[in-house]
Scaffold this motif. Structure first.
Motif, PDB file in Angstrom:
ATOM      1  N   GLY A  82      -0.693  -5.546   9.235  1.00 10.41           N
ATOM      2  CA  GLY A  82      -0.663  -4.399  10.142  1.00 10.41           C
ATOM      3  C   GLY A  82       0.114  -3.236   9.586  1.00 10.41           C
ATOM      4  O   GLY A  82       0.714  -2.457  10.329  1.00 10.41           O
ATOM      5  N   LEU A  83       0.085  -3.076   8.246  1.00 11.72           N
ATOM      6  CA  LEU A  83       0.834  -2.009   7.596  1.00 11.72           C
ATOM      7  C   LEU A  83      -0.042  -0.779   7.442  1.00 11.72           C
ATOM      8  O   LEU A  83      -1.272  -0.859   7.420  1.00 11.72           O
ATOM      9  CB  LEU A  83       1.330  -2.459   6.216  1.00 11.72           C
ATOM     10  CG  LEU A  83       2.256  -3.668   6.186  1.00 11.72           C
ATOM     11  CD1 LEU A  83       2.577  -4.035   4.743  1.00 11.72           C
ATOM     12  CD2 LEU A  83       3.529  -3.392   6.964  1.00 11.72           C
ATOM     13  N   ALA A  84       0.616   0.349   7.305  1.00 12.40           N
ATOM     14  CA  ALA A  84      -0.096   1.584   7.026  1.00 12.40           C
ATOM     15  C   ALA A  84      -0.177   1.779   5.514  1.00 12.40           C
ATOM     16  O   ALA A  84       0.641   1.251   4.758  1.00 12.40           O
ATOM     17  CB  ALA A  84       0.621   2.772   7.677  1.00 12.40           C
ATOM     18  N   ASP A  85      -1.180   2.543   5.093  1.00 12.29           N
ATOM     19  CA  ASP A  85      -1.314   2.871   3.682  1.00 12.29           C
ATOM     20  C   ASP A  85      -0.073   3.626   3.228  1.00 12.29           C
ATOM     21  O   ASP A  85       0.361   4.582   3.881  1.00 12.29           O
ATOM     22  CB  ASP A  85      -2.575   3.709   3.491  1.00 12.29           C
ATOM     23  CG  ASP A  85      -2.899   3.922   2.024  1.00 12.29           C
ATOM     24  OD1 ASP A  85      -2.007   3.704   1.188  1.00 12.29           O
ATOM     25  OD2 ASP A  85      -4.050   4.291   1.736  1.00 12.29           O
ATOM     26  N   ARG A  86       0.496   3.198   2.095  1.00  6.07           N
ATOM     27  CA  ARG A  86       1.741   3.813   1.637  1.00  6.07           C
ATOM     28  C   ARG A  86       1.547   5.295   1.342  1.00  6.07           C
ATOM     29  O   ARG A  86       2.399   6.117   1.643  1.00  6.07           O
ATOM     30  CB  ARG A  86       2.244   3.070   0.396  1.00  6.07           C
ATOM     31  CG  ARG A  86       3.737   3.187   0.177  1.00  6.07           C
ATOM     32  CD  ARG A  86       4.487   2.512   1.274  1.00  6.07           C
ATOM     33  NE  ARG A  86       5.925   2.629   1.125  1.00  6.07           N
ATOM     34  CZ  ARG A  86       6.788   2.270   2.045  1.00  6.07           C
ATOM     35  NH1 ARG A  86       6.366   1.776   3.188  1.00  6.07           N
ATOM     36  NH2 ARG A  86       8.092   2.389   1.859  1.00  6.07           N
ATOM     37  N   ALA A  87       0.411   5.636   0.726  1.00 10.12           N
ATOM     38  CA  ALA A  87       0.150   7.045   0.433  1.00 10.12           C
ATOM     39  C   ALA A  87       0.014   7.856   1.717  1.00 10.12           C
ATOM     40  O   ALA A  87       0.478   9.002   1.797  1.00 10.12           O
ATOM     41  CB  ALA A  87      -1.115   7.174  -0.413  1.00 10.12           C
ATOM     42  N   ARG A  88      -0.591   7.267   2.741  1.00 11.69           N
ATOM     43  CA  ARG A  88      -0.742   7.988   4.002  1.00 11.69           C
ATOM     44  C   ARG A  88       0.597   8.127   4.716  1.00 11.69           C
ATOM     45  O   ARG A  88       0.825   9.114   5.423  1.00 11.69           O
ATOM     46  CB  ARG A  88      -1.756   7.276   4.889  1.00 11.69           C
ATOM     47  CG  ARG A  88      -3.152   7.214   4.294  1.00 11.69           C
ATOM     48  CD  ARG A  88      -4.173   6.715   5.278  1.00 11.69           C
ATOM     49  NE  ARG A  88      -4.353   7.627   6.397  1.00 11.69           N
ATOM     50  CZ  ARG A  88      -5.279   7.469   7.342  1.00 11.69           C
ATOM     51  NH1 ARG A  88      -6.109   6.426   7.288  1.00 11.69           N
ATOM     52  NH2 ARG A  88      -5.370   8.329   8.336  1.00 11.69           N
ATOM     53  N   VAL A  89       1.473   7.154   4.556  1.00  6.29           N
ATOM     54  CA  VAL A  89       2.824   7.293   5.112  1.00  6.29           C
ATOM     55  C   VAL A  89       3.541   8.472   4.468  1.00  6.29           C
ATOM     56  O   VAL A  89       4.230   9.256   5.141  1.00  6.29           O
ATOM     57  CB  VAL A  89       3.626   5.989   4.917  1.00  6.29           C
ATOM     58  CG1 VAL A  89       5.097   6.200   5.242  1.00  6.29           C
ATOM     59  CG2 VAL A  89       3.061   4.882   5.788  1.00  6.29           C
ATOM     60  N   ILE A  90       3.368   8.630   3.159  1.00  3.16           N
ATOM     61  CA  ILE A  90       4.008   9.755   2.476  1.00  3.16           C
ATOM     62  C   ILE A  90       3.368  11.067   2.922  1.00  3.16           C
ATOM     63  O   ILE A  90       4.067  12.087   3.084  1.00  3.16           O
ATOM     64  CB  ILE A  90       3.904   9.566   0.949  1.00  3.16           C
ATOM     65  CG1 ILE A  90       4.582   8.257   0.543  1.00  3.16           C
ATOM     66  CG2 ILE A  90       4.553  10.732   0.216  1.00  3.16           C
ATOM     67  CD1 ILE A  90       4.453   7.922  -0.923  1.00  3.16           C
ATOM     68  N   ASP A  91       2.044  11.071   3.135  1.00  2.00           N
ATOM     69  CA  ASP A  91       1.402  12.280   3.667  1.00  2.00           C
ATOM     70  C   ASP A  91       1.969  12.647   5.034  1.00  2.00           C
ATOM     71  O   ASP A  91       2.224  13.823   5.322  1.00  2.00           O
ATOM     72  CB  ASP A  91      -0.106  12.051   3.789  1.00  2.00           C
ATOM     73  CG  ASP A  91      -0.786  11.920   2.433  1.00  2.00           C
ATOM     74  OD1 ASP A  91      -0.192  12.376   1.433  1.00  2.00           O
ATOM     75  OD2 ASP A  91      -1.885  11.338   2.372  1.00  2.00           O
TER      76      ASP A  91
ATOM     77  N   ILE B  20      -7.138   2.610  12.428  1.00  3.41           N
ATOM     78  CA  ILE B  20      -7.518   1.572  11.467  1.00  3.41           C
ATOM     79  C   ILE B  20      -6.646   0.329  11.600  1.00  3.41           C
ATOM     80  O   ILE B  20      -6.712  -0.569  10.747  1.00  3.41           O
ATOM     81  CB  ILE B  20      -7.449   2.103  10.028  1.00  3.41           C
ATOM     82  CG1 ILE B  20      -6.023   2.507   9.657  1.00  3.41           C
ATOM     83  CG2 ILE B  20      -8.401   3.267   9.823  1.00  3.41           C
ATOM     84  CD1 ILE B  20      -5.868   2.922   8.206  1.00  3.41           C
ATOM     85  N   GLY B  21      -5.802   0.268  12.654  1.00  5.66           N
ATOM     86  CA  GLY B  21      -5.076  -0.964  12.936  1.00  5.66           C
ATOM     87  C   GLY B  21      -3.587  -0.937  12.690  1.00  5.66           C
ATOM     88  O   GLY B  21      -2.924  -1.963  12.868  1.00  5.66           O
ATOM     89  N   ALA B  22      -3.019   0.186  12.284  1.00  5.04           N
ATOM     90  CA  ALA B  22      -1.574   0.246  12.024  1.00  5.04           C
ATOM     91  C   ALA B  22      -0.805   0.281  13.340  1.00  5.04           C
ATOM     92  O   ALA B  22      -1.184   0.986  14.285  1.00  5.04           O
ATOM     93  CB  ALA B  22      -1.232   1.469  11.182  1.00  5.04           C
ATOM     94  N   ASP B  23       0.265  -0.463  13.405  1.00  6.30           N
ATOM     95  CA  ASP B  23       1.130  -0.487  14.583  1.00  6.30           C
ATOM     96  C   ASP B  23       2.022   0.752  14.572  1.00  6.30           C
ATOM     97  O   ASP B  23       2.643   1.061  13.550  1.00  6.30           O
ATOM     98  CB  ASP B  23       1.982  -1.756  14.556  1.00  6.30           C
ATOM     99  CG  ASP B  23       2.786  -1.933  15.830  1.00  6.30           C
ATOM    100  OD1 ASP B  23       2.777  -1.023  16.669  1.00  6.30           O
ATOM    101  OD2 ASP B  23       3.441  -2.979  15.972  1.00  6.30           O
ATOM    102  N   PRO B  24       2.127   1.528  15.680  1.00  8.24           N
ATOM    103  CA  PRO B  24       2.979   2.723  15.682  1.00  8.24           C
ATOM    104  C   PRO B  24       4.424   2.422  15.312  1.00  8.24           C
ATOM    105  O   PRO B  24       5.055   3.213  14.603  1.00  8.24           O
ATOM    106  CB  PRO B  24       2.856   3.234  17.126  1.00  8.24           C
ATOM    107  CG  PRO B  24       1.542   2.723  17.598  1.00  8.24           C
ATOM    108  CD  PRO B  24       1.358   1.403  16.929  1.00  8.24           C
ATOM    109  N   ALA B  25       4.947   1.301  15.793  1.00  8.86           N
ATOM    110  CA  ALA B  25       6.326   0.947  15.433  1.00  8.86           C
ATOM    111  C   ALA B  25       6.448   0.682  13.937  1.00  8.86           C
ATOM    112  O   ALA B  25       7.452   1.046  13.308  1.00  8.86           O
ATOM    113  CB  ALA B  25       6.783  -0.274  16.232  1.00  8.86           C
ATOM    114  N   VAL B  26       5.428   0.060  13.339  1.00  7.03           N
ATOM    115  CA  VAL B  26       5.459  -0.195  11.901  1.00  7.03           C
ATOM    116  C   VAL B  26       5.373   1.113  11.127  1.00  7.03           C
ATOM    117  O   VAL B  26       6.015   1.282  10.085  1.00  7.03           O
ATOM    118  CB  VAL B  26       4.324  -1.161  11.504  1.00  7.03           C
ATOM    119  CG1 VAL B  26       4.258  -1.343   9.998  1.00  7.03           C
ATOM    120  CG2 VAL B  26       4.518  -2.507  12.179  1.00  7.03           C
TER     121      VAL B  26
END
Length: 619
Positions: free
Chosen positions: A269-278, A301-307
Motif C-alpha cells: 500500500g505504498l505510494a510511488d517514490r517518485a510521485r511522493v517527491i513530486d 491507485i490504492g495508496a493509503d493517505p496516512a502512508v
C-alpha cells in the motif's frame, strides 16, 4: 554436505530440513544463520564473543536484547552450538567459534531437540515453579554435551517471584551450566538479573547490508527481483532481517514471477517514490491544486493517505539529513531518483522550512489516524503545508527590511497561474543578517507598499512614562503577566512611586527574587531603567487589603438597607457574599410576594447561599 544441510552460497545456510522435503519452508527459516560468520550487522557482538572464546573468558550468562527479527534466538543457538562444538574424531576439545562443518551436537541443537540445550519460552513458563525446575535440574551434569545450556526467550515475561528464585543460581551456577537470555524489553528485566549477565545489544541491520543479503537469497532461489523492490522491502523491514525475509516471501508470491517495485508498492500500500517527491515539490512551491491532484491520484491507485503523509515525512527527514550530511544520499537502499532530487532539494530549501514541514506532517499523521475520513484529513494537512509555503519566513522579512523591498508574496492559486519554479521560490536558505540586539522592530507595511529603511536603527523604541503604582498594575494586566500583577496586589506595600523608581515594603509571602523580577519586568515594559528598592518605612496596606476593606464597607452599607434586612430575616443563615454595581436605568425588580422557593432555597448540603444585593440609589 553429508548431514543434509547444504549451502547454496557462502554466508547463506539452509535450515535444518533437507532440500528434498516436500513441505515448503519460508525464507526466514530456510536461511537462518548457523554460524557467527552468517550473522549480518552484529560485528561488535561477534568480535566480543570471539575474543572471549579465544582467551577462555566465557561468562556464565549472556542476555541478548534488540527489536524483533534481528537474530536473538538464532544467536543464542549459535552460542550453544559453539559452547558444545565437537567433531567425531575428537580434534576439537573446547568451545570455539570456528565451526566449518557440523559437529556431533550441531544438528540437534539447531533443531531444538538436544537434551542438554533446553529452550524455554518465558512467556508461557513464567512462574516460580518453572524456575524451580531449572534450579533442581541444573545440579546434574550434562548427558552428552560439554555444557548444559538454558535458553530463555522473552525473559522479561518472568514474574517477580520467578526472577527472585533465579538470582542465586544465575550468580553461582555449576561449572557445567550456562544461561542465555533473550528479550525485546530490556527495561523490564530487573537490574539484579542484568548485573549477573553479559549484555549484548543486537542492532538493527543497516539497509545496505539488508539489501545485499536479500540479493544473495534471491540469487540462491533463482528469483528475479528489481533493486528498487529490494530497497522498498529493506525500508519497510526497519532493520529486521526476519521481517525483510517475510516480506520478500510475500512479494515473490504476489508477483508470481519477476518481482518489480510496483508489485511491492501494491502489496504494502505504498505510494510511488517518485510521485511522493513530486508531491513534496508541489507543496514547497505552494501549489495547492497540484498537491491535491497528486494525492487524489495516489489514493485512486490504492495508496493509503496516512502512508502518503508518512512517506512525505520520511522524505522531509531525508532531505534535512542530506542538507546536514551530504554523504547520506549515498545510501545503497535509496533509488536513484531519491538521491538526485534529494540533493537538489537539500541545496534549495532552508532548514526553517524543512523543520516547519516536519512538524506539520507529524501532527497531520496523527489527525489522519483519528478521523473517519482519512483522505479529507490528509488533504487539509496538505493545504496547511502549501499555504505555509507562501508565507514569508523571518529571514525574508529581515532581508526585505534591510534592502527596502516588499515583505509579502502573492500566494499560488493552483491552476489560475503557472506555479513559480522552486528555484525562484523563497524556500532558499537566506543569507545571515548581522543585527544588534537593540535594533528596532519596525511594523510590516501593507503588501502593496515597500517597507522603508529605518532612518536611525541605533535608536530604541520610545520609553513609557509611569506616574503611579496603579499604572504599574494596569501595565502588568495589559501584558497578561498575572504573576507580577498578583505580587503587586498581594505582597507589596507602597511607600513611594515615581517614574523609574519604586520604593516598597514586602509582605512575608513575597518571593525572595520579587524585587529583581519587578525591576527587570518594568524595564522591559517601559523601555527605561527602573530601580525597585525595599524601604525602611512600613508603607501602606496592600492593594488586596484595600479592596477587601472597601468590599467590607460596601457590605455593611448594603446590610443596613431595609429590603436587604427583610431578605436576610426571611432566610436565616443567608450571607451577603458580593456587592455589584447595577444598571441605574433598569434596576432589578424585587419580589413582591412570597419568594420562589425553588430559586432561593438553601443548597442540599445545608450551606448558606449568597445574596447579591443591587440597591438602586446607593450603588
Amino acid at each position: 554436505m553429508s548431514d543434509g544441510t547444504k549451502r547454496s552460497k557462502p554466508g547463506l545456510v539452509l535450515d535444518d530440513q533437507s532440500a528434498s522435503d516436500a513441505s515448503y519452508r519460508v525464507l526466514a527459516r530456510k536461511y537462518r544463520p548457523a554460524t557467527f560468520d552468517d550473522l549480518i550487522g552484529q560485528d561488535a557482538m561477534v568480535r566480543t564473543v570471539s575474543n572471549a572464546f579465544e582467551t577462555d573468558r566465557i561468562p556464565q550468562a549472556w542476555i541478548l536484547t534488540g527489536v524483533r527479527g534481528v537474530g536473538k534466538t538464532t544467536t543464542a543457538r549459535i552460542l550453544a552450538r559453539a559452547l558444545n562444538y565437537e567433531l567425531p574424531d575428537g580434534s576439537i576439545s573446547g568451545p570455539t567459534i570456528k565451526m566449518p562443518v557440523l559437529g556431533v551436537h550441531c544438528q540437534a541443537i539447531m533443531e531444538s531437540r538436544h537434551i542438554d540445550v533446553i529452550e524455554m519460552d518465558a512467556a508461557s513458563h513464567n512462574g516460580v515453579d518453572d524456575v524451580r525446575q531449572i534450579n533442581d535440574a541444573i545440579r546434574y551434569a550434562p548427558v552428552s554435551a560439554r555444557y548444559k545450556v538454558y535458553i530463555l526467550d522473552e525473559v522479561h515475561m518472568l514474574s517477580t517471584q520467578a526472577f527472585n528464585a533465579l538470582l542465586k543460581t544465575l550468580e553461582e551456577p555449576p561449572p557445567h551450566a550456562k544461561f542465555i537470555f533473550a528479550t525485546t524489553e530490556i527495561r523490564k528485566v530487573p537490574i539484579t538479573i542484568l548485573s549477573r549477565c553479559q549484555r549484548f545489544d543486537l542492532r538493527r541491520v543497516d539497509a545496505g547490508l539488508l539489501v545485499a543479503h536479500l540479493e544473495r537469497i534471491a540469487a540462491a532461489e533463482t528469483i528475479e527481483v528489481e533493486p528498487a523492490a529490494l530497497a522498498l522491502i529493506a525500508r519497510a523491514a526497519e532493520g529486521s532481517v526476519r521481517d525483510a525475509l517475510s516480506l520478500l516471501d510475500q512479494a515473490i508470491a504476489h508477483a508470481a514471477g519477476p518481482v518489480r517495485a510496483e508489485h511491492v508498492r501494491q502489496m504494502l500500500g505504498l505510494a510511488d517514490r517518485a510521485r511522493v517527491i513530486d508531491l513534496f515539490e508541489a507543496l514547497m512551491r505552494g501549489d495547492i491544486a497540484a498537491a491535491l491532484a497528486e494525492l487524489r491520484g495516489q489514493y485512486d491507485i490504492g495508496a493509503d493517505p496516512a502512508v502518503v503523509l508518512t512517506d512525505l515525512a520520511e522524505f522531509t527527514n531525508f532531505v534535512t539529513r542530506v542538507k546536514v550530511v551530504p554523504t547520506v544520499a549515498d545510501d545503497p537502499a535509496l533509488i536513484e531518483v531519491e538521491r538526485a532530487r534529494g540533493r537538489a532539494l537539500a541545496e534549495k530549501l532552508s532548514m526553517r522550512v524543512l523543520s516547519r514541514t516536519w512538524q506539520m506532517l507529524l501532527k497531520g499523521i496523527a489527525e489522519v489516524g483519528e478521523v473517519g475520513r482519512p483522505l479529507a484529513a490528509a488533504e487539509m494537512v496538505l493545504v496547511r503545508i502549501a499555504y505555509a509555503a507562501d508565507l514569508p519566513t523571518p529571514d525574508e522579512v529581515v532581508r526585505s527590511l534591510e534592502g527596502g523591498g516588499t515583505v509579502s508574496r502573492a500566494p499560488s492559486q493552483g491552476g489560475a497561474s503557472a506555479p513559480a519554479p522552486i528555484a525562484s521560490a523563497s524556500r532558499f536558505e537566506a543569507p545571515r543578517v548581522e543585527s544588534s540586539r537593540g535594533a528596532p522592530r519596525a511594523a510590516l507595511a501593507p503588501s502593496s507598499q515597500p517597507v522603508a529603511r529605518a532612518p536611525e536603527p541605533e535608536l530604541g523604541p520610545p520609553s513609557l512614562v509611569v506616574g503611579s503604582f496603579e499604572e504599574l498594575i494596569a501595565i502588568a494586566a495589559q501584558k497578561r503577566d498575572l504573576g507580577v500583577k498578583l505580587a503587586l496586589e498581594r505582597d507589596v506595600r507602597l511607600v513611594r512611586c515615581e517614574d523609574g523608581r519604586l520604593e516598597i515594603g514586602l509582605e512575608r509571602s513575597a518571593a525572595k527574587t520579587l524585587v529583581n523580577d519587578l525591576a527587570r519586568k518594568f524595564s522591559q515594559w517601559t523601555n527605561r531603567r527602573w530601580m525597585v528598592v525595599v524601604s525602611a518605612e512600613p508603607g501602606g496596606t496592600t492593594v488586596r487589603s484595600q479592596n477587601e476593606a472597601r468590599q467590607a464597607e460596601l457590605k455593611s452599607g448594603v446590610r443596613a438597607d431595609p429590603l436587604v434586612q427583610a431578605v436576610l430575616t426571611r432566610f436565616p443563615g443567608a450571607e451577603i457574599v458580593d456587592v455589584r454595581k447595577g444598571d441605574a436605568a433598569s434596576p432589578p425588580a424585587l419580589p413582591t410576594g412570597e419568594p420562589d422557593e425553588a430559586e432561593h432555597a438553601p443548597d442540599d448540603d445545608g450551606s448558606a447561599f449568597g445574596a447579591h444585593v443591587q440597591p438602586e440609589d446607593e450603588l
